[in-house]
Scaffold this motif. Structure first.
Motif, PDB file in Angstrom:
ATOM      1  N   GLY A 110      -5.859   9.914  12.922  1.00 53.59           N
ATOM      2  CA  GLY A 110      -5.620   9.301  11.614  1.00 53.59           C
ATOM      3  C   GLY A 110      -5.726  10.322  10.495  1.00 53.59           C
ATOM      4  O   GLY A 110      -6.313  11.390  10.665  1.00 53.59           O
ATOM      5  N   ARG A 111      -5.107   9.976   9.353  1.00 53.86           N
ATOM      6  CA  ARG A 111      -5.083  10.910   8.223  1.00 53.86           C
ATOM      7  C   ARG A 111      -6.481  11.103   7.655  1.00 53.86           C
ATOM      8  O   ARG A 111      -6.939  12.216   7.408  1.00 53.86           O
ATOM      9  CB  ARG A 111      -4.182  10.375   7.107  1.00 53.86           C
ATOM     10  CG  ARG A 111      -2.681  10.498   7.302  1.00 53.86           C
ATOM     11  CD  ARG A 111      -2.125   9.793   8.485  1.00 53.86           C
ATOM     12  NE  ARG A 111      -0.666   9.708   8.462  1.00 53.86           N
ATOM     13  CZ  ARG A 111       0.119   9.908   9.507  1.00 53.86           C
ATOM     14  NH1 ARG A 111      -0.386  10.219  10.677  1.00 53.86           N
ATOM     15  NH2 ARG A 111       1.411   9.774   9.409  1.00 53.86           N
ATOM     16  N   LYS A 112      -7.148   9.995   7.438  1.00 51.31           N
ATOM     17  CA  LYS A 112      -8.456  10.042   6.787  1.00 51.31           C
ATOM     18  C   LYS A 112      -9.466  10.860   7.603  1.00 51.31           C
ATOM     19  O   LYS A 112     -10.117  11.766   7.073  1.00 51.31           O
ATOM     20  CB  LYS A 112      -8.916   8.592   6.628  1.00 51.31           C
ATOM     21  CG  LYS A 112     -10.367   8.396   6.377  1.00 51.31           C
ATOM     22  CD  LYS A 112     -10.652   6.920   6.230  1.00 51.31           C
ATOM     23  CE  LYS A 112     -12.017   6.585   6.775  1.00 51.31           C
ATOM     24  NZ  LYS A 112     -12.405   5.201   6.548  1.00 51.31           N
ATOM     25  N   TRP A 113      -9.547  10.594   8.903  1.00 47.86           N
ATOM     26  CA  TRP A 113     -10.539  11.299   9.721  1.00 47.86           C
ATOM     27  C   TRP A 113     -10.171  12.761   9.901  1.00 47.86           C
ATOM     28  O   TRP A 113     -11.056  13.613  10.091  1.00 47.86           O
ATOM     29  CB  TRP A 113     -10.756  10.595  11.066  1.00 47.86           C
ATOM     30  CG  TRP A 113     -11.465   9.298  10.843  1.00 47.86           C
ATOM     31  CD1 TRP A 113     -10.935   8.048  10.888  1.00 47.86           C
ATOM     32  CD2 TRP A 113     -12.844   9.137  10.452  1.00 47.86           C
ATOM     33  NE1 TRP A 113     -11.887   7.110  10.555  1.00 47.86           N
ATOM     34  CE2 TRP A 113     -13.071   7.753  10.293  1.00 47.86           C
ATOM     35  CE3 TRP A 113     -13.904  10.020  10.225  1.00 47.86           C
ATOM     36  CZ2 TRP A 113     -14.310   7.219   9.915  1.00 47.86           C
ATOM     37  CZ3 TRP A 113     -15.142   9.499   9.847  1.00 47.86           C
ATOM     38  CH2 TRP A 113     -15.339   8.127   9.691  1.00 47.86           C
ATOM     39  N   THR A 114      -8.883  13.081   9.825  1.00 46.33           N
ATOM     40  CA  THR A 114      -8.499  14.498   9.917  1.00 46.33           C
ATOM     41  C   THR A 114      -9.021  15.258   8.694  1.00 46.33           C
ATOM     42  O   THR A 114      -9.517  16.380   8.816  1.00 46.33           O
ATOM     43  CB  THR A 114      -6.964  14.647  10.012  1.00 46.33           C
ATOM     44  OG1 THR A 114      -6.514  13.823  11.071  1.00 46.33           O
ATOM     45  CG2 THR A 114      -6.544  16.072  10.267  1.00 46.33           C
ATOM     46  N   VAL A 115      -8.918  14.621   7.521  1.00 48.89           N
ATOM     47  CA  VAL A 115      -9.422  15.300   6.318  1.00 48.89           C
ATOM     48  C   VAL A 115     -10.947  15.440   6.421  1.00 48.89           C
ATOM     49  O   VAL A 115     -11.519  16.501   6.114  1.00 48.89           O
ATOM     50  CB  VAL A 115      -9.016  14.540   5.035  1.00 48.89           C
ATOM     51  CG1 VAL A 115      -9.591  15.225   3.807  1.00 48.89           C
ATOM     52  CG2 VAL A 115      -7.500  14.462   4.914  1.00 48.89           C
ATOM     53  N   PHE A 226     -15.310   5.932   2.825  1.00 47.32           N
ATOM     54  CA  PHE A 226     -15.263   4.559   2.304  1.00 47.32           C
ATOM     55  C   PHE A 226     -13.839   4.074   2.018  1.00 47.32           C
ATOM     56  O   PHE A 226     -13.643   2.947   1.586  1.00 47.32           O
ATOM     57  CB  PHE A 226     -16.113   4.457   1.028  1.00 47.32           C
ATOM     58  CG  PHE A 226     -17.557   4.745   1.292  1.00 47.32           C
ATOM     59  CD1 PHE A 226     -18.376   3.775   1.844  1.00 47.32           C
ATOM     60  CD2 PHE A 226     -18.085   6.007   1.038  1.00 47.32           C
ATOM     61  CE1 PHE A 226     -19.697   4.050   2.127  1.00 47.32           C
ATOM     62  CE2 PHE A 226     -19.418   6.286   1.317  1.00 47.32           C
ATOM     63  CZ  PHE A 226     -20.222   5.303   1.868  1.00 47.32           C
ATOM     64  N   LEU A 227     -12.854   4.947   2.236  1.00 47.68           N
ATOM     65  CA  LEU A 227     -11.476   4.553   1.921  1.00 47.68           C
ATOM     66  C   LEU A 227     -10.717   4.152   3.187  1.00 47.68           C
ATOM     67  O   LEU A 227     -11.037   4.616   4.275  1.00 47.68           O
ATOM     68  CB  LEU A 227     -10.736   5.711   1.242  1.00 47.68           C
ATOM     69  CG  LEU A 227     -11.334   6.239  -0.046  1.00 47.68           C
ATOM     70  CD1 LEU A 227     -10.383   7.234  -0.696  1.00 47.68           C
ATOM     71  CD2 LEU A 227     -11.627   5.121  -1.024  1.00 47.68           C
ATOM     72  N   PRO A 228      -9.709   3.290   3.048  1.00 55.47           N
ATOM     73  CA  PRO A 228      -8.931   2.917   4.234  1.00 55.47           C
ATOM     74  C   PRO A 228      -7.994   4.050   4.657  1.00 55.47           C
ATOM     75  O   PRO A 228      -7.630   4.886   3.836  1.00 55.47           O
ATOM     76  CB  PRO A 228      -8.104   1.721   3.742  1.00 55.47           C
ATOM     77  CG  PRO A 228      -8.046   1.864   2.261  1.00 55.47           C
ATOM     78  CD  PRO A 228      -9.249   2.632   1.811  1.00 55.47           C
ATOM     79  N   ASP A 229      -7.603   4.056   5.922  1.00 53.18           N
ATOM     80  CA  ASP A 229      -6.621   5.049   6.370  1.00 53.18           C
ATOM     81  C   ASP A 229      -5.228   4.585   5.939  1.00 53.18           C
ATOM     82  O   ASP A 229      -5.060   3.487   5.401  1.00 53.18           O
ATOM     83  CB  ASP A 229      -6.694   5.255   7.892  1.00 53.18           C
ATOM     84  CG  ASP A 229      -6.248   6.663   8.275  1.00 53.18           C
ATOM     85  OD1 ASP A 229      -5.344   7.196   7.604  1.00 53.18           O
ATOM     86  OD2 ASP A 229      -6.800   7.232   9.222  1.00 53.18           O
ATOM     87  N   SER A 230      -4.227   5.437   6.206  1.00 50.26           N
ATOM     88  CA  SER A 230      -2.870   5.100   5.785  1.00 50.26           C
ATOM     89  C   SER A 230      -2.282   3.994   6.669  1.00 50.26           C
ATOM     90  O   SER A 230      -2.299   4.116   7.894  1.00 50.26           O
ATOM     91  CB  SER A 230      -2.010   6.361   5.894  1.00 50.26           C
ATOM     92  OG  SER A 230      -0.667   5.999   6.005  1.00 50.26           O
ATOM     93  N   PRO A 231      -1.738   2.935   6.056  1.00 49.32           N
ATOM     94  CA  PRO A 231      -1.113   1.883   6.872  1.00 49.32           C
ATOM     95  C   PRO A 231       0.039   2.436   7.709  1.00 49.32           C
ATOM     96  O   PRO A 231       0.313   1.946   8.803  1.00 49.32           O
ATOM     97  CB  PRO A 231      -0.572   0.885   5.839  1.00 49.32           C
ATOM     98  CG  PRO A 231      -0.907   1.406   4.503  1.00 49.32           C
ATOM     99  CD  PRO A 231      -1.664   2.682   4.626  1.00 49.32           C
TER     100      PRO A 231
END
Ligand SMILES: OC[C@H]1O[C@](O)(CO)[C@@H](O)[C@@H]1O
Length: 563
Positions: A110-115, A226-231
């Protein structure tokens, strides 16, 4: 405009009935209204730009600190040329590879966890850099910057991907421009921090600027949790419930609201459409997908990959980093300016203050327009700097009567005039190409190759960043090319290339959803793209009775993939 309400499966309550994904034929209704929450989430992600700018900026000053010089090359009062180039360029090397790997990781976790993972790698690199001065000092700073670079690479590619995918289309350009704004703030902060610590007589002179990097990783990493990942990531993985959940959090609307249903339908339908064109295969096959298609067809994957990588290459070809990496020694050689540090700092401030202009212009006039005007403005300034230099300015010097090792400019007002044009050049760069290249690379790739396309384009930015950083000292060095301000002929010629290139190859993506960009590139040429208006939604072409064809939904869920 076609807006047949009856075909959108909208109920009186603004909620879609259960049983399927509602679709719309109305090209204006494929996204929820922009809420403050959406603005804030995207604005927060742009914080990643601070890493980029701070890391490029801090080493410049640290290399000048006597304590650091003594730690790295004991007994000498300067870091040797080869060590300097190793320490500076190793970060870009790590970043190049980080950006290339990050696309794969982003499709997998996922995008969020990669960052967030990138923040951890970066943090590790910072800790290793902090060891500099004990044991093997050169090894510590080099290894630390290489590892931190991989983290910056992760973060610089994936923040752009994440932001482009979650931002509402009407403000996507402005919000992604916020990323470049943070880069410029990072560069400025770095120059302030090193200025403040330079005079220290302990290792704080370099350890403080190094340690401050940790803060950026902590803020971004913890905040993102705390933010959602990309749909769009969830759709790619075939997980529609989580895609719905993420979209509803991002848009501040209930999961069953018409807006959420309709936006999701459009992403799902586009994914299905693209997947039919670009079937996901093996890992190698999926990389090969980025290079498929004809070079003559504007909408082929190959052309999009060339467009993204060359846009970032040209952004670096403008020569902006010649100023941000080497302005101080360059200005010193003019012998016309007493406080070169101050002028360099003024350049970073102009860079920060001009970038926000793009927040407005990129949405009002469009990406293509600002890149065209930006290239024109930059090339005029650069040719003026070069011409003034060879006629009356910086290329005409004499030996300082008071100090035979120094040279002085014959005509100081002419040199000042050159510096003013350099400042105007930075204004043009910061308000156009600086943010413009990042905005476009987030928009031009279809979902199946988006993460890799953005990664490749970001890697291209870092590759050219390194090449320019390495070769420019040879071009202007007194004992080497000794081009003096004639180096601006080179930047001016390259900006002329960027102008022609934009005119011929850069499409207008303003105001379109990422799915519509794809269609626009299929149906127009770059020169006619600005006039293109969306006429059909993807979902409406795959709809049955107001809902997305169940087969399409099942297909996307079944074939969800990480490659
Ligand atoms: O603002 C200038 C900075 O912006 C970049 O081009 C990235 O977009 C950097 O390479 C440069 O240092």
């Amino acid at each position: 405009m076609s807006a047949p309400e009856k075909e959108t499966a909208v109920t009186g309550t603004g909620r879609a009935p259960a049983g399927g994904l509602a679709v719309t034929h109305d090209v204006e209704r494929i996204e929820a209204p922009v809420t403050w929450k959406a603005y804030l989430i995207c604005a927060f992600a742009s914080f990643g730009g601070i890493f980029f700018g701070y890391d490029s900026g801090y080493i410049n000053g640290v290399l000048g600190s006597a304590i650091f010089q003594n730690a790295v090359d004991p007994g000498s009062n300067a870091v040797s040329e080869s060590n300097q180039s190793l320490i500076v360029s190793i970060l870009s090397c790590g970043t190049f590879f980080g950006a290339l790997i990050a696309g794969d990781v982003a499709d997998f976790i996922g995008r969020k966890w990669t960052v967030i993972f990138g923040c951890l790698i970066y943090g590790l690199g910072v800790v290793i850099q902090m060891i500099t001065g004990d044991g093997d000092p050169l090894g510590a700073i080099v290894a630390g910057r290489l590892i931190a670079g991989i983290g910056v690479g992760f973060e610089s590619a994936i923040v752009i991907l994440y932001m482009s995918e979650i931002c509402p289309r009407k403000v996507r350009g402005a919000l992604v421009a916020g990323y470049q704004f943070c880069i410029t703030i990072g560069i400025m902060l770095a120059s302030c921090v090193v200025y403040a610590t330079e005079g220290r007589s302990d290792t704080g002179a370099y350890r403080i600027p190094i340690a401050i990097q940790f803060l950026w990783a902590l803020i971004l990493g913890i905040g993102l949790m705390f933010l959602p990942d990309s749909p769009r990531y969830f759709v790619k993985r075939g997980n529609l419930p989580r895609a719905t959940d993420a979209l509803s959090r991002l848009r501040g609307q209930p999961k069953d609201s018409e807006y959420i249903q309709v936006e999701l339908s459009e992403i799902v339908a586009n994914e299905e459409f693209e997947r039919q064109l670009i079937p996901s295969t093996t890992w190698f096959g999926s990389w090969a997908n980025c290079f498929k298609g004809s070079v003559w067809k504007a909408n082929s994957n190959l052309r999009k990959t060339i467009l993204g990588t060359s846009l970032q290459m040209m952004q670096q070809w403008t020569g902006v980093n010649f100023i941000f990496y080497y302005s101080t020694p360059f200005l010193q050689t003019t012998g016309a300016i007493s406080n070169t540090f101050l002028i360099s700092m003024v350049f970073t401030i102009i860079n920060v203050c001009s970038t926000p202009i793009s927040f407005y212009t990129v949405e009002k006039f469009g990406r293509r327009t600002i890149l065209l005007y930006g290239a024109l403005g930059m090339l005029i300034c650069q040719f003026l700097v070069a011409i003034i230099g060879v006629t009356v300015g910086f290329n005409h010097t004499h030996v300082d009567p008071a100090d035979a090792t120094k040279t002085l400019a014959d005509n100081i007002p002419a040199v000042n005039c050159q510096i003013a044009f350099i400042a105007i050049f930075i204004f043009f760069f910061a308000s156009t190409w600086g943010p413009g290249a990042w905005i476009l690379i987030g928009e031009i790739f279809p979902l199946p190759i988006r993460s890799r396309g953005v990664g490749l384009s970001t890697a291209s930015n870092w590759l050219w960043n390194t090449i320019i950083a390495v070769i420019t000292p040879y071009m202007v060095g007194a004992n080497r090319g000794d081009m003096k301000s004639s180096v601006f002929f080179v930047w001016g010629a390259l900006c002329t290339g960027a102008f022609i290139y934009t005119y011929l190859f850069v499409p207008e993506t303003k105001g379109l959803s990422l799915e519509q960009v794809d269609k626009m590139m299929d149906e127009t040429t770059p020169r006619t793209s600005a006039k293109w208006k969306p006429h059909k939604t993807f979902a409406s072409e795959m709809a049955e009775g107001g809902f997305l064809n169940k087969g399409v939904v099942a297909d996307v869920e079944r074939s969800g993939s990480a490659v």
